[in-house]
Design a protein around this motif. Structure first.
Motif, PDB file in Angstrom:
ATOM      1  N   ALA A  29     -41.796 -37.180  34.435  1.00 49.41           N
ATOM      2  CA  ALA A  29     -40.393 -36.436  34.013  1.00 49.41           C
ATOM      3  C   ALA A  29     -40.731 -35.908  32.718  1.00 49.41           C
ATOM      4  CB  ALA A  29     -39.359 -37.417  34.180  1.00 49.41           C
TER       5      ALA A  29
ATOM      6  N   VAL B 284     -33.263 -37.822  39.234  1.00 46.20           N
ATOM      7  CA  VAL B 284     -33.345 -39.366  39.381  1.00 46.20           C
ATOM      8  C   VAL B 284     -32.616 -40.147  38.099  1.00 46.20           C
ATOM      9  CG1 VAL B 284     -34.743 -41.395  39.400  1.00 46.20           C
ATOM     10  CG2 VAL B 284     -35.284 -39.455  40.866  1.00 46.20           C
TER      11      VAL B 284
ATOM     12  N   ASP C   3     -46.255 -36.220  29.593  1.00 43.90           N
ATOM     13  CA  ASP C   3     -45.606 -36.241  28.232  1.00 43.90           C
ATOM     14  C   ASP C   3     -44.990 -37.737  27.937  1.00 43.90           C
ATOM     15  OD1 ASP C   3     -46.411 -33.676  27.847  1.00 43.90           O
ATOM     16  OD2 ASP C   3     -44.296 -32.814  27.584  1.00 43.90           O
TER      17      ASP C   3
ATOM     18  N   GLY D 178     -40.299 -35.604  39.020  1.00 42.11           N
ATOM     19  CA  GLY D 178     -40.794 -34.731  37.708  1.00 42.11           C
ATOM     20  C   GLY D 178     -41.649 -33.530  38.665  1.00 42.11           C
TER      21      GLY D 178
ATOM     22  N   GLU E 170     -35.545 -32.209  38.564  1.00 41.12           N
ATOM     23  CA  GLU E 170     -34.540 -32.036  38.107  1.00 41.12           C
ATOM     24  C   GLU E 170     -34.216 -30.348  38.200  1.00 41.12           C
ATOM     25  OE1 GLU E 170     -34.090 -33.015  33.742  1.00 41.12           O
ATOM     26  OE2 GLU E 170     -32.296 -33.806  33.995  1.00 41.12           O
ATOM     27  N   GLU E 171     -35.183 -29.700  37.854  1.00 33.26           N
ATOM     28  CA  GLU E 171     -34.985 -28.285  37.697  1.00 33.26           C
ATOM     29  C   GLU E 171     -34.838 -27.700  39.204  1.00 33.26           C
ATOM     30  OE1 GLU E 171     -37.417 -26.126  34.732  1.00 33.26           O
ATOM     31  OE2 GLU E 171     -38.420 -27.877  34.387  1.00 33.26           O
TER      32      GLU E 171
ATOM     33  N   GLY F  28     -43.155 -31.149  37.267  1.00 39.90           N
ATOM     34  CA  GLY F  28     -43.744 -30.088  36.162  1.00 39.90           C
ATOM     35  C   GLY F  28     -45.317 -30.143  36.308  1.00 39.90           C
ATOM     36  N   HIS F  29     -45.855 -30.150  35.476  1.00 39.89           N
ATOM     37  CA  HIS F  29     -47.567 -30.150  35.219  1.00 39.89           C
ATOM     38  C   HIS F  29     -48.060 -31.369  35.861  1.00 39.89           C
ATOM     39  CE1 HIS F  29     -48.662 -26.400  33.403  1.00 39.89           C
ATOM     40  NE2 HIS F  29     -47.670 -26.498  32.653  1.00 39.89           N
ATOM     41  N   GLY F  30     -47.505 -32.588  35.278  1.00 48.87           N
ATOM     42  CA  GLY F  30     -48.243 -33.706  35.847  1.00 48.87           C
ATOM     43  C   GLY F  30     -47.723 -34.040  37.559  1.00 48.87           C
TER      44      GLY F  30
ATOM     45  N   LYS G 229     -44.505 -18.010  25.113  1.00 46.64           N
ATOM     46  CA  LYS G 229     -45.808 -17.043  24.638  1.00 46.64           C
ATOM     47  C   LYS G 229     -45.401 -15.681  25.712  1.00 46.64           C
ATOM     48  CE  LYS G 229     -49.131 -20.968  24.288  1.00 46.64           C
ATOM     49  NZ  LYS G 229     -48.584 -21.935  24.628  1.00 46.64           N
TER      50      LYS G 229
ATOM     51  N   ARG H 119     -37.924 -25.423  26.251  1.00 50.08           N
ATOM     52  CA  ARG H 119     -38.128 -26.209  27.212  1.00 50.08           C
ATOM     53  C   ARG H 119     -38.546 -25.874  28.504  1.00 50.08           C
ATOM     54  NH1 ARG H 119     -41.944 -30.312  26.721  1.00 50.08           N
ATOM     55  NH2 ARG H 119     -41.976 -31.326  28.524  1.00 50.08           N
TER      56      ARG H 119
ATOM     57  N   GLU I 167     -48.740 -34.478  24.280  1.00 50.97           N
ATOM     58  CA  GLU I 167     -47.864 -33.504  24.934  1.00 50.97           C
ATOM     59  C   GLU I 167     -48.849 -32.332  25.193  1.00 50.97           C
ATOM     60  OE1 GLU I 167     -44.478 -32.772  22.497  1.00 50.97           O
ATOM     61  OE2 GLU I 167     -44.041 -35.183  22.474  1.00 50.97           O
ATOM     62  N   SER I 168     -49.660 -32.313  26.370  1.00 49.04           N
ATOM     63  CA  SER I 168     -50.481 -31.175  26.716  1.00 49.04           C
ATOM     64  C   SER I 168     -50.641 -31.320  28.167  1.00 49.04           C
ATOM     65  CB  SER I 168     -51.595 -31.533  26.119  1.00 49.04           C
ATOM     66  OG  SER I 168     -52.464 -32.378  26.421  1.00 49.04           O
ATOM     67  N   VAL I 169     -50.951 -30.232  28.670  1.00 51.22           N
ATOM     68  CA  VAL I 169     -51.410 -29.842  30.071  1.00 51.22           C
ATOM     69  C   VAL I 169     -52.419 -30.805  30.368  1.00 51.22           C
ATOM     70  CG1 VAL I 169     -52.108 -28.043  31.731  1.00 51.22           C
ATOM     71  CG2 VAL I 169     -50.160 -27.300  30.144  1.00 51.22           C
TER      72      VAL I 169
ATOM     73  N   ARG J 128     -45.447 -24.339  32.143  1.00 54.19           N
ATOM     74  CA  ARG J 128     -44.517 -24.569  30.854  1.00 54.19           C
ATOM     75  C   ARG J 128     -45.157 -23.671  29.653  1.00 54.19           C
ATOM     76  NH1 ARG J 128     -40.267 -27.334  31.570  1.00 54.19           N
ATOM     77  NH2 ARG J 128     -41.175 -28.327  33.473  1.00 54.19           N
TER      78      ARG J 128
ATOM     79  N   TRP K 278     -54.080 -25.955  23.507  1.00 50.87           N
ATOM     80  CA  TRP K 278     -54.415 -24.205  22.821  1.00 50.87           C
ATOM     81  C   TRP K 278     -53.092 -23.740  22.503  1.00 50.87           C
ATOM     82  CZ3 TRP K 278     -53.362 -25.335  27.933  1.00 50.87           C
ATOM     83  CH2 TRP K 278     -52.442 -24.579  28.616  1.00 50.87           C
TER      84      TRP K 278
END
Ligand code: FAD
Length: 406
Positions: free
Chosen positions: A109, A82, A277, A10, A36-37, A12-14, A49, A130, A294-296, A44, A324
């Motif tokens: 992920a 994966v 998440d 993954g 995957e991306e 992403g953020h994590g 926004k 997403r 589900e937050s940064v 995200r 936020w």
């Protein structure tokens, strides 16, 4: 066969924060992120926004510039999902059939957007928000679109409604519950945001169920359970996520709606951690209940805990949740978790568009939602972190700074 001392699933953020924290804490082993991306890790939140509204270009969403990962020898294996995990053999397999071995695995992920189960849910013009590809697809169609139906009155649905209204589209927002943000906030906050959206022309349909999406090749409207049809050239579905944990659960990890982790973000499988998440964890701010956040904030803080644990540094996940949301010129900042509150006190006048809602449970401050009220947010964090017992009259007295109550 390739092997990494730490493999992160993954990008992403994590995932990004886990790699950053490992290197910051002196990890010198081999390290890779498989994502995957096709994108390098990006933020995200702007997707619903500033990026959707056209106020922030893609380059400014990157969590780090490309050179950052190269300099720190973080291999980026992008565009690869994966699909299975072999805990005994310490290996994963990608969709392309490649096997990658690991010493430790960090599963970051996230989740996939939940789709509508009703007929027409797969028509062209029905979108989720997403990832970057979702929003880019939506933006390509937008010039031909005058009317949008947003399905779901959570943060993402409301933010999308605000951005699209700003872009001059007519937006109807359909929410099954009797108020927006029903899952995450108290009634005063819901009613405030409803009024703000209505004042800008958003047609809010509360307590309304979607029956189906109408159209042959592409969406032409959204039919509600009462038989009425909302004509639209585009529908945006914001009804939550399904945590991306199937390969871990199939490999025997404990969990269900997410993968279960302990205070160090360890799953029940050897040398496999999970963060963000997708991680189901006992949270002190939810009275010890097992939840997914589900937050940064949660993704970053759990990633740091997993990284430290791998390095043998003592760490516990016990962070104060915060979040936020930006809609129009309103900046909402929340701290704590308001679910389970027995009182919601309004501090300040919502009419001024700067106020807070303080949530109490048995007299203790458990959360604050602050709208254009940064002082309350900053000063109120301590009240939430410590579960301060506060006098309701003092909490609603705006002449008394919240720091005085700590
Ligand atoms: C539109 C939007 C707005 C948001 N706004 C806010 C906000 O204002 N404030 C806030 O705090 N949070 C916000 N969030 C939530 C926040 O973005 C998430 O909580 C955060 O991204 C979680 O990080 P993560 O690492 O768990 O998952 P993600 O950042 O989602 O990263 C997971 C990555 O793993 C990839 N992946 C999934 N399955 C696999 C697999 N099998 N193999 C390889 N890769 C895989 C995914 O494609 C994804 O790239 C928002 C989210 C969205 C979608």
């Amino acid at each position: 066969m390739i092997r990494y001392d730490v493999l992160i699933v993954g990008a992403g953020h994590g995932g990004a924060q886990a790699a950053i924290a490992l290197r910051q804490n002196g990890f010198a082993g081999t390290l890779a992120i498989v994502g995957e991306e096709p994108e390098l890790p990006y933020e995200r939140p702007p997707l619903s926004k500033e990026y959707l509204a056209g106020d922030k270009p893609w380059e400014r969403l990157l969590i780090r510039q490309p050179g950052f990962w190269e300099e720190r020898s973080v291999a980026m294996l992008l565009g690869q999902a994966v699909v299975s995990v072999d805990p005994a053999g310490h290996g994963v397999t990608t969709a392309a059939g490649e096997m990658i071995r690991y010493g430790s695995l960090i599963w970051a992920a996230g989740g996939h957007a939940r789709r509508l189960g009703c007929s027409g849910g797969g028509l062209a013009g029905v979108h989720t928000v997403r990832n970057r590809a979702d929003v880019d697809r939506l933006l390509v169609e937008l010039p031909e679109v005058a009317r949008v139906v947003v399905i779901g009155g959570g943060y993402i649905g409301l933010e999308a409604a605000a951005a699209l209204t700003k872009l001059g589209r007519h937006v109807t927002l359909v929410e099954a519950q009797g108020r927006v943000l029903a899952r995450v906030a108290g009634e005063p906050l819901s009613r405030f945001f409803e009024a703000e959206h209505r004042a800008r022309g958003v047609d809010l349909r509360l307590g309304a169920q979607v029956d189906c999406i109408e159209g042959t090749d592409r969406v032409t409207g959204v039919r509600l359970a009462d038989g009425s049809v909302l004509p639209a050239e585009m529908a945006i579905v914001g009804i939550g996520i399904v945590p991306a944990v199937e390969p871990l659960l199939a490999a025997g990890a404990r969990g269900g709606n997410g993968v279960l982790v302990d205070g160090q973000c360890r799953t029940s499988l050897p040398d496999i951690f999970a963060v963000g998440d997708c991680a189901l964890h006992a949270n002190r701010f939810a009275e010890g209940a097992c939840i997914r956040l589900e937050s940064v904030q949660n993704a970053n803080d759990q990633a740091s805990v997993a990284a430290k644990t791998i390095l043998g540094v003592e760490a516990d996940y016990d962070a104060v949740p915060w979040f936020w949301s930006n809609q129009y010129d309103l900046k909402l900042q929340t701290v704590g978790l308001s679910a389970g509150h027995d009182a919601a006190l309004v501090r300040g006048d919502p009419g001024t568009r700067s106020f807070s809602v303080a949530y109490l449970r048995e007299g203790r401050v458990i959360a604050l939602d602050c709208v254009n009220a940064i002082k309350d947010y900053v000063q109120g964090r301590k009240l939430v972190a410590e579960g301060t017992v506060a006098d309701p009259a003092a909490l609603t007295d705006t002449s008394r700074p919240l720091k005085e109550l700590a």
